[in-house]
Structures are given as C-alpha cells and as structure tokens.
Enzyme design. Structure first.
Site, PDB file in Angstrom:
ATOM      1  N   ARG A   1      33.128  54.470  51.041  1.00  0.00           N
ATOM      2  CA  ARG A   1      34.310  53.622  50.776  1.00  0.00           C
ATOM      3  C   ARG A   1      35.050  53.507  52.103  1.00  0.00           C
ATOM      4  O   ARG A   1      35.493  54.509  52.664  1.00  0.00           O
ATOM      5  CB  ARG A   1      35.207  54.238  49.699  1.00  0.00           C
ATOM      6  CG  ARG A   1      36.564  53.532  49.610  1.00  0.00           C
ATOM      7  CD  ARG A   1      37.369  53.933  48.402  1.00  0.00           C
ATOM      8  NE  ARG A   1      36.864  53.295  47.203  1.00  0.00           N
ATOM      9  CZ  ARG A   1      37.550  53.191  46.060  1.00  0.00           C
ATOM     10  NH1 ARG A   1      38.758  53.701  45.956  1.00  0.00           N
ATOM     11  NH2 ARG A   1      37.009  52.580  45.012  1.00  0.00           N
TER      12      ARG A   1
ATOM     13  N   HIS B   1      33.440  45.017  46.129  1.00  0.00           N
ATOM     14  CA  HIS B   1      33.477  46.235  45.288  1.00  0.00           C
ATOM     15  C   HIS B   1      32.386  46.088  44.221  1.00  0.00           C
ATOM     16  O   HIS B   1      32.674  45.979  43.024  1.00  0.00           O
ATOM     17  CB  HIS B   1      34.871  46.375  44.668  1.00  0.00           C
ATOM     18  CG  HIS B   1      35.146  47.737  44.092  1.00  0.00           C
ATOM     19  ND1 HIS B   1      34.256  48.803  44.192  1.00  0.00           N
ATOM     20  CD2 HIS B   1      36.228  48.224  43.409  1.00  0.00           C
ATOM     21  CE1 HIS B   1      34.770  49.856  43.602  1.00  0.00           C
ATOM     22  NE2 HIS B   1      35.960  49.534  43.116  1.00  0.00           N
TER      23      HIS B   1
ATOM     24  N   GLN C   1      32.160  48.293  40.908  1.00  0.00           N
ATOM     25  CA  GLN C   1      33.094  47.941  39.840  1.00  0.00           C
ATOM     26  C   GLN C   1      32.547  46.804  38.992  1.00  0.00           C
ATOM     27  O   GLN C   1      32.710  46.769  37.775  1.00  0.00           O
ATOM     28  CB  GLN C   1      34.449  47.553  40.437  1.00  0.00           C
ATOM     29  CG  GLN C   1      35.496  47.247  39.387  1.00  0.00           C
ATOM     30  CD  GLN C   1      35.920  48.471  38.591  1.00  0.00           C
ATOM     31  OE1 GLN C   1      36.233  49.512  39.178  1.00  0.00           O
ATOM     32  NE2 GLN C   1      35.928  48.377  37.271  1.00  0.00           N
TER      33      GLN C   1
ATOM     34  N   ASP D   1      43.705  42.075  39.423  1.00  0.00           N
ATOM     35  CA  ASP D   1      43.733  43.279  40.256  1.00  0.00           C
ATOM     36  C   ASP D   1      45.087  43.299  40.965  1.00  0.00           C
ATOM     37  O   ASP D   1      45.821  42.295  40.935  1.00  0.00           O
ATOM     38  CB  ASP D   1      42.562  43.201  41.266  1.00  0.00           C
ATOM     39  CG  ASP D   1      42.371  44.467  42.084  1.00  0.00           C
ATOM     40  OD1 ASP D   1      43.000  45.497  41.766  1.00  0.00           O
ATOM     41  OD2 ASP D   1      41.581  44.430  43.055  1.00  0.00           O
TER      42      ASP D   1
ATOM     43  N   CYS E   1      40.205  46.523  37.229  1.00  0.00           N
ATOM     44  CA  CYS E   1      39.452  47.647  37.797  1.00  0.00           C
ATOM     45  C   CYS E   1      40.276  48.927  37.865  1.00  0.00           C
ATOM     46  O   CYS E   1      39.718  50.011  37.927  1.00  0.00           O
ATOM     47  CB  CYS E   1      38.920  47.278  39.174  1.00  0.00           C
ATOM     48  SG  CYS E   1      40.215  46.919  40.385  1.00  0.00           S
TER      49      CYS E   1
ATOM     50  N   ARG F   1      32.116  52.948  34.677  1.00  0.00           N
ATOM     51  CA  ARG F   1      31.764  53.240  36.072  1.00  0.00           C
ATOM     52  C   ARG F   1      30.732  54.368  36.099  1.00  0.00           C
ATOM     53  O   ARG F   1      29.769  54.335  36.866  1.00  0.00           O
ATOM     54  CB  ARG F   1      33.012  53.664  36.865  1.00  0.00           C
ATOM     55  CG  ARG F   1      34.050  52.568  37.077  1.00  0.00           C
ATOM     56  CD  ARG F   1      33.551  51.492  38.026  1.00  0.00           C
ATOM     57  NE  ARG F   1      33.161  51.999  39.321  1.00  0.00           N
ATOM     58  CZ  ARG F   1      34.000  52.254  40.331  1.00  0.00           C
ATOM     59  NH1 ARG F   1      35.283  52.002  40.205  1.00  0.00           N
ATOM     60  NH2 ARG F   1      33.551  52.724  41.492  1.00  0.00           N
TER      61      ARG F   1
HETATM   62  N1  NVA Z   1      41.474  45.503  45.421  1.00  0.00           N
HETATM   63  C1  NVA Z   1      41.776  46.910  45.261  1.00  0.00           C
HETATM   64  C2  NVA Z   1      40.783  47.553  44.362  1.00  0.00           C
HETATM   65  C3  NVA Z   1      41.025  49.029  44.091  1.00  0.00           C
HETATM   66  C4  NVA Z   1      39.967  49.656  43.247  1.00  0.00           C
HETATM   67  C5  NVA Z   1      41.802  47.563  46.633  1.00  0.00           C
HETATM   68  O1  NVA Z   1      40.945  47.245  47.463  1.00  0.00           O
HETATM   69  O2  NVA Z   1      42.682  48.390  46.876  1.00  0.00           O
HETATM   70  N1   CP Z   2      38.543  50.957  40.364  1.00  0.00           N
HETATM   71  C1   CP Z   2      38.406  51.862  41.344  1.00  0.00           C
HETATM   72  O1   CP Z   2      37.542  51.743  42.230  1.00  0.00           O
HETATM   73  O2   CP Z   2      39.263  52.907  41.258  1.00  0.00           O
HETATM   74  P1   CP Z   2      39.493  54.060  42.332  1.00  0.00           P
HETATM   75  O3   CP Z   2      40.181  53.440  43.526  1.00  0.00           O
HETATM   76  O4   CP Z   2      40.365  55.061  41.622  1.00  0.00           O
HETATM   77  O5   CP Z   2      38.181  54.649  42.730  1.00  0.00           O
END
Ligand code: NVA
Ligand code: CP
Length: 303
Positions: free
Chosen positions: A104, A131, A134, A219, A259, A287
């Site tokens: 990540r 992502h 997800q 989101d 998500c 997930r």
């Molecule tokens: N769009 C959000 C998704 C978090 C799971 C981010 O990138 O922070």
């Molecule tokens: N939806 C998701 O990826 O959540 P986290 O940021 O908690 O991993």
C-alpha cells in the site's frame, strides 16, 4: 512459469475475475462451515504499508492465517525503506524470502517498480491511482446479493479517485455501465475515460446520474495524502452527498456500497450507511474472502 502480479484489476482476464469471485464465495462458505482450507501452508505474505489501514491489514493477515500461512507487517517507520533503501533493493530482498508481497503506497509508479524487481507476486493494496482488492470485495458483494452485474448501471458519486478508477476497470471487464457524478476538476483519470468510453460516462448532476442505477457507490472526499485539501474539497463536493433522497432516485432494488472508512454527514448520510439493510459491513467482510481467493489464485495456480 511467469509471475503474476495484481497491480490493477486488468491483471485478470474476465474469465479469471469471474472464477475468482466464485471461488471467494466458496471460501466464504468453507469458513462458515468450519471446513479447513489451508492451501497456503508454509507460505508467507509480506505486507508493506506506507499508508494507514484497518480493513486491508486485518483481512490480509487473517486470510493468511486461515489459509495456513503467515504474514509480516512492515511499515516505513521500522524498516530500512523508511531510511531510504531503494524500492528496487527492497523488492529484490523481500522476494527472495517470502512468497507474495502486498504493497500500500502513494504513487502507482512505485508499485510498478516494486513488481518489476520482485520474483514473487506483488498485490496492490491501494495506490493513489487504484484499489483493485476493494473492487474484488465490492463485486463479490453485488453478485451475492443481486446476481450478475453485466449490463447493469452503476453510479459512482463523488471523487474520481483510486476507487473510481478501479470501478472503470471493473465496468470494462464485466461490461456494465458506470456513470460518474463528480464536480469539475475531480474526474477519474482522463485516459481511462477515453479507453473505456463504451462503459463509462460523466454526468455532473447526481440526481440524473443515479437514475436506474443498480448500485450506488461513494468514497471519502479527501483520500489519504490529500488531507490538506479537505476544506476545499468539502466545498467542491457539497452537492454530492449520498443520502436517502438520492438513493430513492436509483433503481428500487439498488444497493449502496462504500469501501470505508466513511465520513457520515459528508459523502454519505448516516441514514444511508446505517440503514438496517446496509451492505457495507458485508462488503468489508468480503475483503477477507475475496483476498483469500486472490492469494490462492496467485500462489497455487500454474500461470
Ligand atoms: N480513496 C480512499 C480509499 C481508502 C480505502 C483513500 O485512498 O484514502
Ligand atoms: N477499504 C479499505 O481499504 O480500508 P482500510 O484503509 O482500512 O484498509
């Protein structure tokens, strides 16, 4: 044997994606029934997190445990990555020890570089651009509750962010229509809008965008790394909250997905996310099941 990475949803063919979603359902059933499924005995997943996480970390760690393997959580604060060891070197070293690596991070280029130097599958657990893990859970959730998504209309309300980009890939692979309701300046990646023009279009007016939608998704307005823009974004997205009135304009059987984490009163009203039939908790749980199917696909199949 070639190494298969999962950097975007397009790393899977349509047939592979459908098989993986089916398998996720089977693995869910096996876990519910207490049927052992330790297909990754003695396998190790390294998990590199440069951004925060609740769901992704816990679902991957639990997935590896339930599959009979192990996982290692790595953060920049306590690895040499945080002290400037190059990505290329980190990828080469980790991939000589573990069986798969989950990453990540921020820039999507970073995970591409990582994969380029890895001997083992690299999984995108969120970048600024995509992502895909997800989306596996979101698609599994839709299919479980409403069946085939092909030919349906899906409405994305809000920021054209990493989730939205991955939704465009899903629309292409499973052939559904994606209508994106976003303010000017917050569109998904321009090249995706062009390449997948058959499956995606922008409709600025959220009330018009959700019409006939079988699935409405949103989101946060400011993703990780965009915290400084929160105020500006709150103003830009003010007309884009998914509330009960907006959901009422979608198809009568429409489901809502997010998500998570969610900001009640911003991108979604409490009434929608906390509705008794809200599927977001099922979505979060999936997930685990979808990623088990992904890990099994990447580690157990001959490619
Ligand atoms: N769009 C959000 C998704 C978090 C799971 C981010 O990138 O922070
Ligand atoms: N939806 C998701 O990826 O959540 P986290 O940021 O908690 O991993």
């Amino acid at each position: 044997m070639t190494v298969r990475h999962f950097l975007t949803l397009l790393d899977l063919s349509k047939a592979e994606l459908l098989a993986l979603l089916k398998r996720a359902g089977e693995l869910k059933h096996m876990q519910y029934s207490g049927i052992p499924h330790e297909y990754l005995k003695n396998k190790t997943l390294a998990m590199v997190f440069e951004k925060a996480s609740t769901r992704t970390r816990v679902s991957f760690e639990t997935a590896m445990t339930q599959l009979g393997g192990a996982s290692i959580f790595l953060s920049p604060t306590d690895t040499q990555l945080g002290r400037g060891e190059p990505i290329e070197d980190t990828a080469r070293v980790l991939s000589r020890m573990v069986d798969a690596i989950m990453v990540r991070t921020y820039g999507h280029e970073k995970i591409k570089t990582f994969a380029g130097y890895s001997r083992v599958p690299v999984i995108n657990a969120l970048t600024d651009d995509h992502h895909p893990c997800q989306l596996l859970a979101d698609l599994q959730t839709y299919v479980e509750h409403r069946g085939d998504i092909s030919g349906k209309t899906v409405c994305w309300v809000g920021d054209g962010n990493n989730m939205c980009n991955s939704f465009i890939h899903a629309a292409h692979l499973l052939d559904f229509e994606l209508v994106v309701a976003c303010p000017t300046g917050y569109e998904p990646q321009a090249d995706l809008l062009t390449t997948f023009a058959n499956n995606v279009r922008i409709e600025r007016n959220p009330q018009l965008a959700v019409r006939g939608a079988a699935l409405v998704a949103t989101d946060v307005w400011a993703s990780m790394g965009q915290e400084a823009e929160q105020q500006k974004r709150t103003a830009a997205f003010a007309a884009y909250q998914v509330d009960s009135e907006l959901m009422a304009l979608a198809a009568s059987s429409a489901i809502f997905l997010h998500c998570l984490p969610a900001h009640r009163g911003e991108e979604v009203s409490a009434g929608v996310i906390d509705a008794p039939d809200s599927l977001v908790w099922e979505e979060a749980e999936n997930r685990l099941h979808a990623q088990k199917a992904l890990l099994e696909f990447l580690l157990c199949h001959q490619h």
